[in-house]
Write a protein that holds these residues in place. Structure first.
Motif, PDB file in Angstrom:
ATOM      1  N   LEU A 132       0.831  -1.208   0.000  1.00 33.08           N
ATOM      2  CA  LEU A 132       0.000   0.000   0.000  1.00 33.08           C
ATOM      3  C   LEU A 132       0.865   1.257   0.000  1.00 33.08           C
ATOM      4  CD1 LEU A 132      -2.819  -1.051   2.494  1.00 33.08           C
ATOM      5  CD2 LEU A 132      -3.097  -0.578   0.054  1.00 33.08           C
ATOM      6  N   ASN A 133       1.952   1.233   0.756  1.00 27.49           N
ATOM      7  CA  ASN A 133       2.843   2.391   0.796  1.00 27.49           C
ATOM      8  C   ASN A 133       3.547   2.608  -0.537  1.00 27.49           C
ATOM      9  OD1 ASN A 133       2.308   3.157   3.455  1.00 27.49           O
ATOM     10  ND2 ASN A 133       3.843   1.746   4.297  1.00 27.49           N
ATOM     11  N   TRP A 134       4.017   1.523  -1.147  1.00 26.10           N
ATOM     12  CA  TRP A 134       4.661   1.648  -2.463  1.00 26.10           C
ATOM     13  C   TRP A 134       3.676   2.208  -3.481  1.00 26.10           C
ATOM     14  CZ3 TRP A 134       7.163  -3.864  -2.228  1.00 26.10           C
ATOM     15  CH2 TRP A 134       8.393  -3.786  -1.561  1.00 26.10           C
ATOM     16  N   ALA A 135       2.448   1.690  -3.461  1.00 21.71           N
ATOM     17  CA  ALA A 135       1.439   2.159  -4.407  1.00 21.71           C
ATOM     18  C   ALA A 135       1.116   3.630  -4.168  1.00 21.71           C
ATOM     19  CB  ALA A 135       0.182   1.312  -4.289  1.00 21.71           C
ATOM     20  N   ALA A 136       1.033   4.030  -2.903  1.00 20.46           N
ATOM     21  CA  ALA A 136       0.739   5.426  -2.581  1.00 20.46           C
ATOM     22  C   ALA A 136       1.843   6.338  -3.107  1.00 20.46           C
ATOM     23  CB  ALA A 136       0.584   5.589  -1.070  1.00 20.46           C
ATOM     24  N   GLN A 137       3.103   5.914  -2.964  1.00 20.58           N
ATOM     25  CA  GLN A 137       4.225   6.713  -3.459  1.00 20.58           C
ATOM     26  C   GLN A 137       4.164   6.876  -4.973  1.00 20.58           C
ATOM     27  OE1 GLN A 137       7.843   4.900  -2.013  1.00 20.58           O
ATOM     28  NE2 GLN A 137       7.137   4.936   0.111  1.00 20.58           N
ATOM     29  N   ALA A 138       3.601   5.869  -5.647  1.00 17.89           N
ATOM     30  CA  ALA A 138       3.516   5.916  -7.101  1.00 17.89           C
ATOM     31  C   ALA A 138       2.208   6.539  -7.586  1.00 17.89           C
ATOM     32  CB  ALA A 138       3.643   4.492  -7.667  1.00 17.89           C
ATOM     33  N   GLY A 139       1.285   6.884  -6.657  1.00 17.19           N
ATOM     34  CA  GLY A 139      -0.016   7.405  -7.048  1.00 17.19           C
ATOM     35  C   GLY A 139      -0.850   6.376  -7.781  1.00 17.19           C
ATOM     36  N   LEU A 140      -0.666   5.108  -7.419  1.00 16.01           N
ATOM     37  CA  LEU A 140      -1.301   3.996  -8.129  1.00 16.01           C
ATOM     38  C   LEU A 140      -2.590   3.575  -7.432  1.00 16.01           C
ATOM     39  CD1 LEU A 140      -0.796   1.882 -10.440  1.00 16.01           C
ATOM     40  CD2 LEU A 140       0.225   0.427  -8.674  1.00 16.01           C
ATOM     41  N   PRO A 141      -3.709   3.465  -8.152  1.00 14.43           N
ATOM     42  CA  PRO A 141      -4.950   2.988  -7.546  1.00 14.43           C
ATOM     43  C   PRO A 141      -4.807   1.548  -7.052  1.00 14.43           C
ATOM     44  CG  PRO A 141      -5.379   3.993  -9.688  1.00 14.43           C
ATOM     45  CD  PRO A 141      -3.895   3.834  -9.574  1.00 14.43           C
ATOM     46  N   VAL A 142      -5.426   1.248  -5.909  1.00 12.93           N
ATOM     47  CA  VAL A 142      -5.387  -0.094  -5.339  1.00 12.93           C
ATOM     48  C   VAL A 142      -6.807  -0.550  -5.019  1.00 12.93           C
ATOM     49  CG1 VAL A 142      -4.556  -1.547  -3.451  1.00 12.93           C
ATOM     50  CG2 VAL A 142      -3.117   0.305  -4.313  1.00 12.93           C
ATOM     51  N   HIS A 143      -7.132  -1.755  -5.436  1.00 15.36           N
ATOM     52  CA  HIS A 143      -8.399  -2.382  -5.080  1.00 15.36           C
ATOM     53  C   HIS A 143      -8.081  -3.631  -4.275  1.00 15.36           C
ATOM     54  CE1 HIS A 143     -12.634  -3.284  -5.251  1.00 15.36           C
ATOM     55  NE2 HIS A 143     -12.391  -4.481  -5.742  1.00 15.36           N
ATOM     56  N   ILE A 144      -8.573  -3.686  -3.037  1.00 13.51           N
ATOM     57  CA  ILE A 144      -8.266  -4.801  -2.148  1.00 13.51           C
ATOM     58  C   ILE A 144      -9.351  -5.863  -2.235  1.00 13.51           C
ATOM     59  CG2 ILE A 144      -8.002  -5.483   0.274  1.00 13.51           C
ATOM     60  CD1 ILE A 144      -6.752  -2.761   0.802  1.00 13.51           C
ATOM     61  N   LEU A 145      -8.927  -7.099  -2.424  1.00 13.94           N
ATOM     62  CA  LEU A 145      -9.834  -8.245  -2.339  1.00 13.94           C
ATOM     63  C   LEU A 145      -9.606  -8.931  -1.003  1.00 13.94           C
ATOM     64  CD1 LEU A 145      -9.749 -10.125  -5.786  1.00 13.94           C
ATOM     65  CD2 LEU A 145     -11.264  -8.286  -5.033  1.00 13.94           C
ATOM     66  N   LEU A 146     -10.623  -8.952  -0.156  1.00 15.14           N
ATOM     67  CA  LEU A 146     -10.575  -9.737   1.081  1.00 15.14           C
ATOM     68  C   LEU A 146     -11.041 -11.132   0.727  1.00 15.14           C
ATOM     69  CD1 LEU A 146     -11.963  -7.150   3.657  1.00 15.14           C
ATOM     70  CD2 LEU A 146      -9.578  -7.719   3.152  1.00 15.14           C
ATOM     71  N   THR A 147     -10.080 -12.006   0.459  1.00 15.36           N
ATOM     72  CA  THR A 147     -10.367 -13.326  -0.089  1.00 15.36           C
ATOM     73  C   THR A 147     -10.818 -14.308   0.983  1.00 15.36           C
ATOM     74  OG1 THR A 147      -8.066 -13.996   0.177  1.00 15.36           O
ATOM     75  CG2 THR A 147      -8.677 -12.972  -1.919  1.00 15.36           C
ATOM     76  N   LYS A 148     -11.309 -15.456   0.493  1.00 16.95           N
ATOM     77  CA  LYS A 148     -11.762 -16.545   1.361  1.00 16.95           C
ATOM     78  C   LYS A 148     -12.881 -16.088   2.294  1.00 16.95           C
ATOM     79  CE  LYS A 148      -7.071 -18.445   1.188  1.00 16.95           C
ATOM     80  NZ  LYS A 148      -5.935 -19.064   1.915  1.00 16.95           N
ATOM     81  N   SER A 149     -13.743 -15.205   1.762  1.00 13.24           N
ATOM     82  CA  SER A 149     -14.830 -14.680   2.582  1.00 13.24           C
ATOM     83  C   SER A 149     -15.815 -15.763   2.989  1.00 13.24           C
ATOM     84  CB  SER A 149     -15.566 -13.559   1.831  1.00 13.24           C
ATOM     85  OG  SER A 149     -16.143 -14.044   0.631  1.00 13.24           O
ATOM     86  N   ASP A 150     -15.799 -16.902   2.274  1.00 13.88           N
ATOM     87  CA  ASP A 150     -16.672 -18.022   2.643  1.00 13.88           C
ATOM     88  C   ASP A 150     -16.247 -18.675   3.950  1.00 13.88           C
ATOM     89  OD1 ASP A 150     -14.824 -20.594   1.599  1.00 13.88           O
ATOM     90  OD2 ASP A 150     -14.573 -18.770   0.417  1.00 13.88           O
ATOM     91  N   LYS A 151     -15.039 -18.348   4.420  1.00 13.20           N
ATOM     92  CA  LYS A 151     -14.540 -18.933   5.669  1.00 13.20           C
ATOM     93  C   LYS A 151     -15.142 -18.262   6.901  1.00 13.20           C
ATOM     94  CE  LYS A 151     -11.494 -21.643   3.589  1.00 13.20           C
ATOM     95  NZ  LYS A 151     -11.607 -23.124   3.611  1.00 13.20           N
ATOM     96  N   LEU A 152     -15.776 -17.088   6.720  1.00 15.24           N
ATOM     97  CA  LEU A 152     -16.353 -16.361   7.842  1.00 15.24           C
ATOM     98  C   LEU A 152     -17.857 -16.225   7.668  1.00 15.24           C
ATOM     99  CD1 LEU A 152     -13.863 -13.385   8.411  1.00 15.24           C
ATOM    100  CD2 LEU A 152     -13.967 -15.549   9.641  1.00 15.24           C
ATOM    101  N   LYS A 153     -18.572 -16.182   8.772  1.00 22.16           N
ATOM    102  CA  LYS A 153     -19.998 -15.886   8.727  1.00 22.16           C
ATOM    103  C   LYS A 153     -20.180 -14.409   8.390  1.00 22.16           C
ATOM    104  CE  LYS A 153     -21.422 -19.564  11.874  1.00 22.16           C
ATOM    105  NZ  LYS A 153     -22.123 -19.910  13.135  1.00 22.16           N
ATOM    106  N   ARG A 154     -21.404 -14.032   8.076  1.00 24.55           N
ATOM    107  CA  ARG A 154     -21.675 -12.689   7.581  1.00 24.55           C
ATOM    108  C   ARG A 154     -21.209 -11.603   8.558  1.00 24.55           C
ATOM    109  NH1 ARG A 154     -24.576 -10.135   3.761  1.00 24.55           N
ATOM    110  NH2 ARG A 154     -25.514  -8.129   4.279  1.00 24.55           N
ATOM    111  N   GLY A 155     -21.490 -11.760   9.852  1.00 23.93           N
ATOM    112  CA  GLY A 155     -21.138 -10.747  10.847  1.00 23.93           C
ATOM    113  C   GLY A 155     -19.649 -10.494  10.932  1.00 23.93           C
ATOM    114  N   PRO A 156     -18.848 -11.522  11.210  1.00 25.02           N
ATOM    115  CA  PRO A 156     -17.392 -11.331  11.252  1.00 25.02           C
ATOM    116  C   PRO A 156     -16.813 -10.851   9.920  1.00 25.02           C
ATOM    117  CG  PRO A 156     -18.007 -13.375  12.338  1.00 25.02           C
ATOM    118  CD  PRO A 156     -19.245 -12.867  11.663  1.00 25.02           C
ATOM    119  N   GLY A 157     -17.383 -11.305   8.818  1.00 25.86           N
ATOM    120  CA  GLY A 157     -16.902 -10.858   7.514  1.00 25.86           C
ATOM    121  C   GLY A 157     -17.140  -9.374   7.306  1.00 25.86           C
ATOM    122  N   GLN A 158     -18.328  -8.899   7.729  1.00 25.59           N
ATOM    123  CA  GLN A 158     -18.633  -7.479   7.599  1.00 25.59           C
ATOM    124  C   GLN A 158     -17.741  -6.642   8.521  1.00 25.59           C
ATOM    125  OE1 GLN A 158     -20.545  -6.362   5.316  1.00 25.59           O
ATOM    126  NE2 GLN A 158     -20.620  -4.191   5.863  1.00 25.59           N
TER     127      GLN A 158
END
Length: 212
Positions: A132-158
């Motif tokens: 994230l810091n490297w991307a910020a220094q470069a002015g690069l957009p970042v989209h984060i994928l929180l993967t394996k969301s099926d491993k958590l129930k809805r509440g903890p995932g949210q």
């Protein structure tokens, strides 16, 4: 032919590069995928392209040590960056990976954005913050994928999603360069949102000659 259309299922392997110096010509538009070695990066790329085995998955984390390029046609590419975290490699090799990743993110002109994958159960690890810091220094957009969301129930995932969103707002108060979503390769949930982000990044640089 629609130059803005992205045919993920028509993707083909282009080349592997050990460093930015061996990367393909710096033209067109590409989006890079990065994440810790156990974040599910290869599975996400395979889910996006609907091609099982395009990006190799391994039970031995850290196997991907090269920058792998995949051709989407129309001078557009997906890039699979080296996994990081649990790889049992010498410390000097890890430092070299760091240098290559930083150089790629900050110098690659055709790089339109970075998809950063984090296990939803263990987000914002040291490597994630470094990226994230490297991307910020470069002015690069970042989209984060929180993967394996099926491993958590809805509440903890949210709760995990909200926690990461708060961190991103602190980094970028306007959230103009940072975004986040939940994702599951197993359930294929979150795929339309990811495709929408990639379409925006990859098509934003196309200019209508009539208006230029």
């Amino acid at each position: 032919m629609d130059l803005n259309h992205i045919n993920y299922q028509g993707v083909t392997f282009l080349t592997s590069a050990p460093s930015i110096k061996q990367c393909p010509e710096d033209s067109g538009c590409e989006v890079a995928f990065a994440g810790r070695s156990n974040a599910g990066k290869s599975s996400a790329i395979n889910t996006l392209t609907r091609i099982r085995g395009l990006a190799r998955t391994s039970k031995t984390p850290g196997r991907t040590q090269l920058i792998n390029f995949f051709d989407l046609g129309n001078d557009k590419r997906l890039v699979d960056l080296p996994g990081y975290g649990y790889a049992k490699v010498p410390i000097e090799m890890k430092r070299e990976w760091d240098r290559d990743l930083a150089e790629y993110l900050q110098l690659r002109q055709s790089l339109a954005g970075l998809v950063l994958l984090m296990d939803i159960r263990h987000p914002l690890q040291e490597f994630d913050l470094q990226m994230l810091n490297w991307a910020a220094q470069a002015g690069l957009p970042v989209h984060i994928l929180l993967t394996k969301s099926d491993k958590l129930k809805r509440g903890p995932g949210q709760s995990a999603l909200l926690m990461v969103e708060r961190h991103l707002r602190n980094m970028d108060p306007g959230c103009t360069l940072l975004s986040v979503q939940t994702f599951s390769s197993l359930k294929k949930s979150g795929l339309p949102q990811l495709e929408s982000v990639l379409a925006h990044w990859m098509n934003s640089d196309f200019v209508d000659p009539a208006t230029s």
